[in-house]
Scaffold this motif. Structure first.
Motif, PDB file in Angstrom:
ATOM      1  N   ALA A  40     -27.246 -27.270 -58.362  1.00 53.28           N
ATOM      2  CA  ALA A  40     -27.063 -26.245 -57.321  1.00 53.28           C
ATOM      3  C   ALA A  40     -27.682 -24.921 -57.774  1.00 53.28           C
ATOM      4  O   ALA A  40     -28.357 -24.236 -56.988  1.00 53.28           O
ATOM      5  N   GLN A  41     -27.455 -24.575 -59.027  1.00 50.26           N
ATOM      6  CA  GLN A  41     -28.010 -23.316 -59.530  1.00 50.26           C
ATOM      7  C   GLN A  41     -29.533 -23.380 -59.650  1.00 50.26           C
ATOM      8  O   GLN A  41     -30.238 -22.433 -59.312  1.00 50.26           O
ATOM      9  N   TYR A  64     -32.027 -33.861 -55.210  1.00 48.86           N
ATOM     10  CA  TYR A  64     -32.184 -32.723 -56.109  1.00 48.86           C
ATOM     11  C   TYR A  64     -32.278 -33.150 -57.573  1.00 48.86           C
ATOM     12  O   TYR A  64     -32.445 -32.318 -58.456  1.00 48.86           O
ATOM     13  N   CYS A  95     -23.581 -31.443 -60.796  1.00 49.60           N
ATOM     14  CA  CYS A  95     -23.755 -30.858 -59.455  1.00 49.60           C
ATOM     15  C   CYS A  95     -23.958 -29.339 -59.569  1.00 49.60           C
ATOM     16  O   CYS A  95     -24.817 -28.769 -58.893  1.00 49.60           O
ATOM     17  N   GLU A 100     -20.904 -21.323 -49.597  1.00 50.53           N
ATOM     18  CA  GLU A 100     -20.410 -22.069 -50.760  1.00 50.53           C
ATOM     19  C   GLU A 100     -19.053 -22.723 -50.542  1.00 50.53           C
ATOM     20  O   GLU A 100     -18.672 -23.616 -51.302  1.00 50.53           O
ATOM     21  N   ILE A 141     -29.096 -23.682 -54.046  1.00 52.43           N
ATOM     22  CA  ILE A 141     -28.441 -24.249 -52.870  1.00 52.43           C
ATOM     23  C   ILE A 141     -26.945 -24.311 -53.141  1.00 52.43           C
ATOM     24  O   ILE A 141     -26.513 -24.242 -54.287  1.00 52.43           O
ATOM     25  N   PRO A 142     -26.128 -24.443 -52.074  1.00 52.09           N
ATOM     26  CA  PRO A 142     -24.682 -24.499 -52.295  1.00 52.09           C
ATOM     27  C   PRO A 142     -24.264 -25.708 -53.138  1.00 52.09           C
ATOM     28  O   PRO A 142     -24.844 -26.790 -53.018  1.00 52.09           O
ATOM     29  N   PHE A 143     -23.258 -25.511 -53.964  1.00 48.18           N
ATOM     30  CA  PHE A 143     -22.647 -26.586 -54.750  1.00 48.18           C
ATOM     31  C   PHE A 143     -22.262 -27.759 -53.846  1.00 48.18           C
ATOM     32  O   PHE A 143     -22.501 -28.920 -54.159  1.00 48.18           O
ATOM     33  N   ARG A 144     -21.662 -27.430 -52.707  1.00 48.59           N
ATOM     34  CA  ARG A 144     -21.230 -28.433 -51.734  1.00 48.59           C
ATOM     35  C   ARG A 144     -22.371 -29.356 -51.301  1.00 48.59           C
ATOM     36  O   ARG A 144     -22.179 -30.557 -51.075  1.00 48.59           O
ATOM     37  N   THR A 145     -23.563 -28.794 -51.161  1.00 47.28           N
ATOM     38  CA  THR A 145     -24.711 -29.588 -50.721  1.00 47.28           C
ATOM     39  C   THR A 145     -25.049 -30.668 -51.747  1.00 47.28           C
ATOM     40  O   THR A 145     -25.267 -31.844 -51.392  1.00 47.28           O
ATOM     41  N   VAL A 146     -25.055 -30.287 -53.025  1.00 46.62           N
ATOM     42  CA  VAL A 146     -25.356 -31.267 -54.075  1.00 46.62           C
ATOM     43  C   VAL A 146     -24.227 -32.285 -54.170  1.00 46.62           C
ATOM     44  O   VAL A 146     -24.464 -33.494 -54.279  1.00 46.62           O
ATOM     45  N   TYR A 147     -23.007 -31.799 -54.112  1.00 46.94           N
ATOM     46  CA  TYR A 147     -21.850 -32.682 -54.272  1.00 46.94           C
ATOM     47  C   TYR A 147     -21.821 -33.746 -53.172  1.00 46.94           C
ATOM     48  O   TYR A 147     -21.595 -34.927 -53.422  1.00 46.94           O
TER      49      TYR A 147
END
Lengths: 144, 144, 144, 144, 144, 144
Positions: A118-119, A91, A114, D64, A123-129
């Protein structure tokens, strides 16, 4: 460390004073829920800062809150060495904080990077993290 | 059960409203520390009461606190049968609450009696409370 | 959901009752710090369980704690579909919980497996957990 | 009201999800500290929203956060009528929320206006807030 | 006393680190819920230990958690003298901790013994604990 | 500052000991909810007092609670100068605490006076408090 117990302050006002204290240079500001006499729920305000800033932070607390006194004490600190590296995720790039101390090494993706990706990608924050953690691990392996 | 989140109320005011609600006939009133938006520490006020009293308790909450709304919902309850017996301790008589439910029986010394004797004799609360528990146990044994 | 407010129970006894309730089949048991009348810090016990188990769980709460009553209410639940897959990390295999719901898919390493490997290899829990997350991501990529 | 218990989520991620839920139209979002099994400190996430939004808010929570399920239930609400008036303080105009319900009338200065003036004039938040309360009281008296 | 604020650590990981710290020789480890900036619920980790163990406990915290620093300070302690006696209850023997200090004497049943007997006899913990308190009181009386 | 962690004390007993400590001369007494090992919710008792009173307050804590030890440490304090003035409200006179420190001046209505008038006139506490704030502001303006 400066502390004050606040039982005659609103939560609104406390959110405001946290911002003011961080802007004024406090390392960290946090609230702890406590219970005082006369059935009063209250908040303990804790401010961590440079001892040189104590007078200024104290004055800000006394001006912005309802407390008529603060208590303070010097604590010692053990802080890890830190630097930043950048890793590539699907990302975009994420800054990674690398902290080291006597053979310990931790690499942690920066929250702000992150959250921003995500924004941007919805996509979810968790996905980027987690993607950043994977990139961090691969960086670890290349180092070995 | 009536609930309201309060982030613009002081702790002083909350201690006051707890007294008012108990005086007005609430079964129980309690505070839970919560965390709301904009870094605001807050308190969730929970009031348990008879459904017939809901309108009166709601009006008292709206009059005495800063909230502009409450939420409510009916919960079912399972309550043990209760009666009181009196036991003798070395410090004087203590009321004991006896609670029973489907073969369970619990006997618990009343707080107020223990506190009053502790203050009268200048001894720890714990000493009176444990003496009452001993007297309760002996009562148990005589019953068998 | 079954709840009880406990202001005359010790923390020791509460740790014990949590174990008992989980053993008796509760889905989940948790404690919330609350503040009751007469300056009493207290704990709200919350037990989530199958409605068919309510009578048994209620009886266990009444037998093991000092409360003389509980309140309860049925909540609806939305639960993700779950299955487990196993991934290989440098430290051994870790079970991964895969949860899905309307296009959302989350893969989360099992705590117990990570903790066991961390202890076996004398390495931080975080190290195993992040290695498992990496293995999970690679599994994700192979799936695409 | 939608609730989920989170013991495998970071505080960073929770701050992020609060913003996401408020942006998605939740009335209110708050965190309650709880204690779960295996010595795990955790957070109960509570989301208040329109029943029509429940599916969307649930999906956002599942996407999330790390939870694999949420629980929910409808609560009734009693909400005061609200309108806004503007009062003049020595520092500028402040919007005042006027809330009414069965003969109760409360007038409360808006946080955002007070905070903005406090920052503009480099004076304590409390100073502006109290000036607004004074202006509100004078408004009350003129009404009588 | 060593403290660290943790806002990017999961509750699962915290349960794990509590065990590790106690195994490594900490006197006591506890968690306090706090509220940090950016709407982050967090946990303050507090570790009490022998000053000689500070370097080792610090290293364990830095290795096992996400924090990049700890703060510490020496507190003085006043500790009661302790020894153990054994009392007989209807369910078996229970160890009792006897603590003394300047004329104060407290006798407290050991949690582990009571819990073990309660499980063995399938009776409430409270029943064993109160029986032990009664046996303790009788011990007190014989002493006089 | 004297602290003790209590996991085998009831909330009832804690409300009692708060009163005892305040009567014995402590400046302030407060409770913080904490989480100890073995899934035990607990309370940290904090007592602020004059260093000359430390031995007496320590003895009271050891006598009245179940703890077998306390920890303590001296903190420095910065306290504002205080005096009282009386203001007239439509409901009667209210004492106002005036606190000053390096150019900061805060005037705060006394809780007890406001509570007493609110009860006497059967009006909300908030009404009296805000009336006192208005009177305080007018006092401010006359001073200028």
């Amino acid at each position: 460390m400066i502390e004050a117990n606040l039982d005659d302050q609103t939560g609104e006002g406390l959110g405001y004073v946290m911002d003011q204290l961080l802007t004024a240079g406090a390392y960290d500001v946090f609230f702890t829920p406590i219970q005082m006499k006369k059935n009063r729920p209250a908040i303990k305000l804790t401010v961590l800062g440079n001892p040189q800033e104590r007078a200024a932070l104290t004055k800000l607390i006394l001006a912005e809150t309802t407390t008529i006194g603060v208590r303070y004490q010097t604590w010692q600190r053990t802080i890890m060495q830190r630097h930043f590296v950048t890793v590539a995720t699907p990302y975009g790039n994420v800054q990674v904080k690398v902290a080291t101390y006597e053979g310990i090494e931790k690499r942690m993706p920066e929250y702000a990077d992150c959250a921003q990706l995500a924004q941007q990608f919805h996509i979810p924050f968790r996905t980027v993290y987690q993607a950043a953690l994977v990139a961090v691990e691969q960086l670890n392996n290349e180092d070995d």
